[in-house]
Design a protein around this motif. Structure first.
Motif, PDB file in Angstrom:
ATOM      1  N   PHE A 130       1.211  -0.927   0.142  1.00 55.99           N
ATOM      2  CA  PHE A 130       0.243   0.304   0.044  1.00 55.99           C
ATOM      3  C   PHE A 130       0.663   1.353  -0.030  1.00 55.99           C
ATOM      4  CE2 PHE A 130      -2.780   3.253   1.948  1.00 55.99           C
ATOM      5  CZ  PHE A 130      -3.523   3.669   1.074  1.00 55.99           C
ATOM      6  N   ALA A 131       1.827   1.357   0.570  1.00 54.72           N
ATOM      7  CA  ALA A 131       2.183   2.679   0.379  1.00 54.72           C
ATOM      8  C   ALA A 131       3.630   3.033  -0.893  1.00 54.72           C
ATOM      9  CB  ALA A 131       3.512   2.146   1.711  1.00 54.72           C
ATOM     10  N   LEU A 132       4.364   1.373  -0.986  1.00 55.51           N
ATOM     11  CA  LEU A 132       4.162   2.376  -2.252  1.00 55.51           C
ATOM     12  C   LEU A 132       3.539   2.080  -3.378  1.00 55.51           C
ATOM     13  CD1 LEU A 132       6.691   0.689  -4.372  1.00 55.51           C
ATOM     14  CD2 LEU A 132       5.788  -1.554  -4.973  1.00 55.51           C
ATOM     15  N   GLN A 133       2.046   1.595  -3.553  1.00 51.37           N
ATOM     16  CA  GLN A 133       0.877   2.501  -4.248  1.00 51.37           C
ATOM     17  C   GLN A 133       1.094   3.462  -4.103  1.00 51.37           C
ATOM     18  OE1 GLN A 133      -2.149   0.075  -3.199  1.00 51.37           O
ATOM     19  NE2 GLN A 133      -1.987  -1.657  -5.037  1.00 51.37           N
ATOM     20  N   MET A 134       1.002   4.146  -2.914  1.00 48.25           N
ATOM     21  CA  MET A 134       1.014   5.960  -3.019  1.00 48.25           C
ATOM     22  C   MET A 134       2.129   6.204  -2.970  1.00 48.25           C
ATOM     23  SD  MET A 134      -1.127   6.052   0.916  1.00 48.25           S
ATOM     24  CE  MET A 134       0.372   6.063   1.810  1.00 48.25           C
ATOM     25  N   ARG A 135       2.866   6.156  -3.183  1.00 48.81           N
ATOM     26  CA  ARG A 135       4.541   6.948  -3.365  1.00 48.81           C
ATOM     27  C   ARG A 135       3.768   6.799  -5.121  1.00 48.81           C
ATOM     28  NH1 ARG A 135       9.479   6.877  -0.272  1.00 48.81           N
ATOM     29  NH2 ARG A 135       9.173   5.960   1.040  1.00 48.81           N
ATOM     30  N   MET A 136       4.315   6.041  -5.427  1.00 52.84           N
ATOM     31  CA  MET A 136       3.970   5.364  -7.331  1.00 52.84           C
ATOM     32  C   MET A 136       2.572   6.697  -7.844  1.00 52.84           C
ATOM     33  SD  MET A 136       4.314   1.127  -8.324  1.00 52.84           S
ATOM     34  CE  MET A 136       3.328   1.337  -9.048  1.00 52.84           C
ATOM     35  N   SER A 137       1.765   6.382  -6.778  1.00 48.08           N
ATOM     36  CA  SER A 137       0.368   7.129  -7.168  1.00 48.08           C
ATOM     37  C   SER A 137       1.044   8.753  -7.518  1.00 48.08           C
ATOM     38  CB  SER A 137      -0.970   7.692  -6.527  1.00 48.08           C
ATOM     39  OG  SER A 137      -1.635   5.820  -6.924  1.00 48.08           O
ATOM     40  N   ALA A 138       1.500   9.233  -6.176  1.00 44.82           N
ATOM     41  CA  ALA A 138       1.983  11.069  -5.756  1.00 44.82           C
ATOM     42  C   ALA A 138       3.115  11.339  -7.102  1.00 44.82           C
ATOM     43  CB  ALA A 138       2.857  10.926  -4.410  1.00 44.82           C
ATOM     44  N   ALA A 139       3.248  10.277  -7.383  1.00 41.51           N
ATOM     45  CA  ALA A 139       4.754  10.642  -8.622  1.00 41.51           C
ATOM     46  C   ALA A 139       4.392  10.434  -9.556  1.00 41.51           C
ATOM     47  CB  ALA A 139       5.376   9.168  -8.740  1.00 41.51           C
ATOM     48  N   GLN A 140       3.336   9.669  -9.773  1.00 45.32           N
ATOM     49  CA  GLN A 140       2.579  10.237 -11.257  1.00 45.32           C
ATOM     50  C   GLN A 140       1.424  11.927 -11.554  1.00 45.32           C
ATOM     51  OE1 GLN A 140       0.396   7.094 -11.368  1.00 45.32           O
ATOM     52  NE2 GLN A 140       1.968   5.702 -12.490  1.00 45.32           N
ATOM     53  N   LEU A 141       1.319  12.184 -10.620  1.00 39.13           N
ATOM     54  CA  LEU A 141       0.997  13.627  -9.890  1.00 39.13           C
ATOM     55  C   LEU A 141       1.636  14.756 -10.824  1.00 39.13           C
ATOM     56  CD1 LEU A 141      -1.031  13.656  -6.896  1.00 39.13           C
ATOM     57  CD2 LEU A 141      -2.525  13.130  -9.311  1.00 39.13           C
ATOM     58  N   TYR A 151       8.329  12.266   0.423  1.00 42.70           N
ATOM     59  CA  TYR A 151       7.948  11.015   1.031  1.00 42.70           C
ATOM     60  C   TYR A 151       8.843  11.101   2.641  1.00 42.70           C
ATOM     61  CZ  TYR A 151       7.464   9.340  -3.912  1.00 42.70           C
ATOM     62  OH  TYR A 151       7.549   9.650  -5.192  1.00 42.70           O
ATOM     63  N   ALA A 152       8.949  12.463   2.908  1.00 43.21           N
ATOM     64  CA  ALA A 152       9.009  12.152   4.357  1.00 43.21           C
ATOM     65  C   ALA A 152       8.226  11.764   5.270  1.00 43.21           C
ATOM     66  CB  ALA A 152       9.715  13.758   4.499  1.00 43.21           C
ATOM     67  N   GLY A 153       6.753  12.223   5.155  1.00 44.24           N
ATOM     68  CA  GLY A 153       6.000  11.689   5.774  1.00 44.24           C
ATOM     69  C   GLY A 153       5.328  10.574   6.198  1.00 44.24           C
ATOM     70  N   PRO A 154       4.646   9.925   6.364  1.00 44.61           N
ATOM     71  CA  PRO A 154       3.587   8.460   6.567  1.00 44.61           C
ATOM     72  C   PRO A 154       2.856   8.614   5.510  1.00 44.61           C
ATOM     73  CG  PRO A 154       2.830  10.057   8.274  1.00 44.61           C
ATOM     74  CD  PRO A 154       4.268  10.165   7.796  1.00 44.61           C
ATOM     75  N   VAL A 155       1.948   9.786   4.775  1.00 44.25           N
ATOM     76  CA  VAL A 155       2.143   9.850   3.660  1.00 44.25           C
ATOM     77  C   VAL A 155       2.543  10.514   2.977  1.00 44.25           C
ATOM     78  CG1 VAL A 155      -0.677  10.358   2.708  1.00 44.25           C
ATOM     79  CG2 VAL A 155      -0.252   9.530   4.723  1.00 44.25           C
ATOM     80  N   PRO A 156       2.462  10.591   1.519  1.00 48.72           N
ATOM     81  CA  PRO A 156       3.270  11.240   0.785  1.00 48.72           C
ATOM     82  C   PRO A 156       2.405  12.752   0.241  1.00 48.72           C
ATOM     83  CG  PRO A 156       2.828   8.798   0.194  1.00 48.72           C
ATOM     84  CD  PRO A 156       2.288   9.246   1.095  1.00 48.72           C
ATOM     85  N   THR A 157       3.632  14.227   0.370  1.00 49.01           N
ATOM     86  CA  THR A 157       2.842  15.325   0.053  1.00 49.01           C
ATOM     87  C   THR A 157       3.155  15.434  -1.159  1.00 49.01           C
ATOM     88  OG1 THR A 157       4.344  16.093   0.857  1.00 49.01           O
ATOM     89  CG2 THR A 157       2.655  15.624   2.487  1.00 49.01           C
ATOM     90  N   VAL A 158       2.600  16.365  -1.997  1.00 47.81           N
ATOM     91  CA  VAL A 158       2.350  16.611  -3.525  1.00 47.81           C
ATOM     92  C   VAL A 158       3.417  18.383  -3.384  1.00 47.81           C
ATOM     93  CG1 VAL A 158       1.820  14.904  -4.164  1.00 47.81           C
ATOM     94  CG2 VAL A 158       0.475  17.140  -4.236  1.00 47.81           C
ATOM     95  N   ASP A 192       1.819  22.252   0.519  1.00 49.31           N
ATOM     96  CA  ASP A 192       2.298  21.182   0.245  1.00 49.31           C
ATOM     97  C   ASP A 192       1.127  20.377   0.791  1.00 49.31           C
ATOM     98  OD1 ASP A 192       5.004  20.803   0.470  1.00 49.31           O
ATOM     99  OD2 ASP A 192       5.152  20.959   2.370  1.00 49.31           O
ATOM    100  N   VAL A 193       0.493  19.291  -0.150  1.00 52.73           N
ATOM    101  CA  VAL A 193      -0.624  18.759  -0.236  1.00 52.73           C
ATOM    102  C   VAL A 193      -0.680  16.964   0.185  1.00 52.73           C
ATOM    103  CG1 VAL A 193      -3.200  18.213  -1.168  1.00 52.73           C
ATOM    104  CG2 VAL A 193      -2.045  20.586  -1.792  1.00 52.73           C
ATOM    105  N   THR A 194      -1.067  16.239   1.276  1.00 49.76           N
ATOM    106  CA  THR A 194      -1.148  14.805   1.875  1.00 49.76           C
ATOM    107  C   THR A 194      -1.826  14.465   0.206  1.00 49.76           C
ATOM    108  OG1 THR A 194      -3.377  15.053   2.867  1.00 49.76           O
ATOM    109  CG2 THR A 194      -0.325  15.697   4.102  1.00 49.76           C
ATOM    110  N   LEU A 195      -1.957  13.956  -0.222  1.00 46.94           N
ATOM    111  CA  LEU A 195      -1.879  12.586  -1.167  1.00 46.94           C
ATOM    112  C   LEU A 195      -3.283  12.349  -0.560  1.00 46.94           C
ATOM    113  CD1 LEU A 195      -1.574  11.412  -3.673  1.00 46.94           C
ATOM    114  CD2 LEU A 195      -0.842   9.038  -2.618  1.00 46.94           C
ATOM    115  N   ASP A 196      -4.193  12.245   0.577  1.00 40.62           N
ATOM    116  CA  ASP A 196      -5.185  11.212   0.438  1.00 40.62           C
ATOM    117  C   ASP A 196      -5.834  12.953   1.359  1.00 40.62           C
ATOM    118  OD1 ASP A 196      -3.553  12.813   3.371  1.00 40.62           O
ATOM    119  OD2 ASP A 196      -4.687  11.118   4.332  1.00 40.62           O
ATOM    120  N   ALA A 197      -5.858  14.413   0.637  1.00 45.57           N
ATOM    121  CA  ALA A 197      -5.631  15.707   0.728  1.00 45.57           C
ATOM    122  C   ALA A 197      -6.634  15.280  -1.002  1.00 45.57           C
ATOM    123  CB  ALA A 197      -5.395  16.391   1.178  1.00 45.57           C
ATOM    124  N   VAL A 198      -6.308  15.365  -2.107  1.00 44.01           N
ATOM    125  CA  VAL A 198      -6.644  15.461  -3.296  1.00 44.01           C
ATOM    126  C   VAL A 198      -7.733  15.124  -3.712  1.00 44.01           C
ATOM    127  CG1 VAL A 198      -5.717  14.839  -6.026  1.00 44.01           C
ATOM    128  CG2 VAL A 198      -3.778  15.134  -3.914  1.00 44.01           C
TER     129      VAL A 198
END
Length: 148
Positions: free
Chosen positions: A77-88, A112-119, A125-131
């Motif tokens: 799941f962490a890898l999927q979040m990282r990949m999703s963030a990179a694609q943004l 990728y510094a925190g528990p949830v990737p930020t863009v 800085d916007v957390t990936l789960d806020a998009v």
């Protein structure tokens, strides 16, 4: 022969929401300690049934397998979040800020510094789960394609 484990209470049977290895090892170690104590203190005239020993050993093996599966799933799941963030990167995103106002902008970087990737959008800085929406920054056919 049954084992009274009620004394374990909150020390090793609490839910491990942080995923810490110490709690998982405590559960495994507590199980092994109880099994050894049971074998050491059994009544010689009525030894433990071998099927009970096999059942308890199987339970330990099953618990270890479930812990390993949970760890693998968490890493996936962490890898999927990282990949999703990179694609943004280079995409326009929409999110709701702390004041409740809807904001949008183009993603320029990922952290990728925190528990949830930020863009990074501008200085924000916007957390990936806020998009809440992603729109192509440069639409190919005139009409932007939006994904929610």
């Amino acid at each position: 022969m049954s084992i009274d484990v009620s004394f374990l209470g909150a020390t090793s049977r609490t839910a491990d929401t942080s995923g810490s290895k110490a709690t998982k090892e405590l559960d495994k170690q507590a199980f092994l300690d109880l099994l050894v104590a049971q074998l050491r203190n059994q009544d010689p005239s009525a030894p433990m049934d071998s099927s009970q020993l096999m059942t308890q050993t199987t339970q330990l093996s099953t618990m270890e397998s479930l812990v390993a599966l949970a760890d693998t799933q968490r890493e996936s799941f962490a890898l999927q979040m990282r990949m999703s963030a990179a694609q943004l990167v280079g995409q326009q995103i929409t999110w709701t800020d702390a004041d409740g106002a809807e904001q949008s902008g183009v993603v320029t970087a990922v952290s990728y510094a925190g528990p949830v990737p930020t863009v990074k959008v501008g200085d924000t800085d916007v957390t990936l789960d806020a998009v809440s929406a992603v729109t192509s920054a440069t639409p190919a056919s005139g009409a932007p394609a939006t994904t929610a």
